[in-house]
Write a protein that holds these residues in place. Structure first.
Motif, mmCIF file in Angstrom:
data_model
loop_
_atom_site.group_PDB
_atom_site.id
_atom_site.type_symbol
_atom_site.label_atom_id
_atom_site.label_comp_id
_atom_site.label_asym_id
_atom_site.label_seq_id
_atom_site.Cartn_x
_atom_site.Cartn_y
_atom_site.Cartn_z
ATOM 1 N N PHE A 34 18.906 25.128 -9.122
ATOM 2 C CA PHE A 34 17.963 24.033 -8.905
ATOM 3 C C PHE A 34 18.525 23.079 -7.844
ATOM 4 O O PHE A 34 17.837 22.718 -6.885
ATOM 5 N N ASP A 35 19.778 22.683 -7.988
ATOM 6 C CA ASP A 35 20.370 21.722 -7.052
ATOM 7 C C ASP A 35 20.472 22.257 -5.631
ATOM 8 O O ASP A 35 20.393 21.501 -4.672
ATOM 9 N N VAL A 93 24.387 18.479 -14.506
ATOM 10 C CA VAL A 93 25.556 18.842 -15.299
ATOM 11 C C VAL A 93 25.035 19.135 -16.702
ATOM 12 O O VAL A 93 24.493 18.252 -17.365
ATOM 13 N N THR A 94 25.172 20.380 -17.123
ATOM 14 C CA THR A 94 24.717 20.786 -18.450
ATOM 15 C C THR A 94 25.949 21.131 -19.280
ATOM 16 O O THR A 94 26.763 21.958 -18.882
ATOM 17 N N THR A 95 26.077 20.461 -20.411
ATOM 18 C CA THR A 95 27.256 20.630 -21.255
ATOM 19 C C THR A 95 26.847 20.874 -22.708
ATOM 20 O O THR A 95 25.672 20.845 -23.047
ATOM 21 N N THR A 114 22.855 15.917 -17.871
ATOM 22 C CA THR A 114 23.000 14.673 -17.106
ATOM 23 C C THR A 114 22.686 15.007 -15.660
ATOM 24 O O THR A 114 23.191 15.999 -15.119
ATOM 25 N N ILE A 115 21.842 14.188 -15.035
ATOM 26 C CA ILE A 115 21.498 14.399 -13.628
ATOM 27 C C ILE A 115 21.924 13.162 -12.847
ATOM 28 O O ILE A 115 21.551 12.040 -13.192
ATOM 29 N N THR A 116 22.715 13.394 -11.823
ATOM 30 C CA THR A 116 23.099 12.314 -10.918
ATOM 31 C C THR A 116 22.443 12.555 -9.566
ATOM 32 O O THR A 116 22.006 13.661 -9.259
ATOM 33 N N ARG A 127 20.681 9.508 -12.674
ATOM 34 C CA ARG A 127 19.223 9.644 -12.557
ATOM 35 C C ARG A 127 18.572 9.802 -13.917
ATOM 36 O O ARG A 127 17.563 9.200 -14.187
ATOM 37 N N ARG A 128 19.086 10.668 -14.747
ATOM 38 C CA ARG A 128 18.555 10.863 -16.100
ATOM 39 C C ARG A 128 19.572 11.587 -16.971
ATOM 40 O O ARG A 128 20.495 12.199 -16.470
#
Length: 165
Positions: A34-35, A93-95, A114-116, A127-128
């Motif tokens: 996606f990124d 970032v998926t954890t 977490t999205i930066t 961001r979210r």
């Protein structure tokens, strides 16, 4: 599907461990693809009849994307919005990926997102944050996302037997 309580050794066969590793790979690959705008490869992570629910939907997306094509188009819309409207590069970032159910053809996993956003001058902003609930289906020798829920406000309750609140 068989529920997998955390720490359980009941599903530690080589095949089950390989399935769990493949599911982790799909979750990680989504954010990386996606990124970077890898739309064809991102589409391959989903089944043809995929359903993606966004609670609440961000940046003008509908609350539900149905089919692989709609999922990819929706993700590309968000990517372009971030780049062209907001002027930033997103980083997912998926954890805390936890496989909670695993069967021969279906599985369920939960994870934290977490999205930066990185600006051209190097500034970074949150961001979210949210939670994914993914239901996977085996197609051939691959696990693919058949149904994804993205909870951006309140985390879902995790059950070990299929129930999600």
């Amino acid at each position: 599907m068989t529920a997998i309580p955390p720490g359980s050794m009941d599903r530690s066969t080589p095949g089950a461990l390989a399935d769990r590793a493949a599911i982790h790979d799909v979750v990680a690959a989504f954010g990386l693809l996606f990124d970077s705008g890898g739309w064809i490869a991102l589409g391959e992570l989903f089944t043809e009849d995929a359903r993606y629910e966004l609670v609440p939907p961000p940046e003008g997306l509908p609350p539900v994307l149905e089919t692989r094509g709609q999922v990819v188009a929706g993700m590309e819309h968000l990517w372009r919005h971030n780049r062209e409207v907001l002027g930033l590069h997103q980083r997912h970032v998926t954890t805390n990926v936890l496989v909670t159910e695993l069967g021969p053809e279906e599985a369920t996993a939960h994870s934290v997102l977490t999205i930066t956003g990185t600006h051209p001058d190097g500034r970074v902003e949150l961001r979210r944050a949210g939670n994914y609930v993914d239901r996977f289906r085996r197609t051939g020798s691959r696990w693919r996302i058949a149904h994804r829920e993205l909870h951006l406000v309140e985390p879902p309750v995790i059950g070990f037997g299929g129930e999600v609140g």
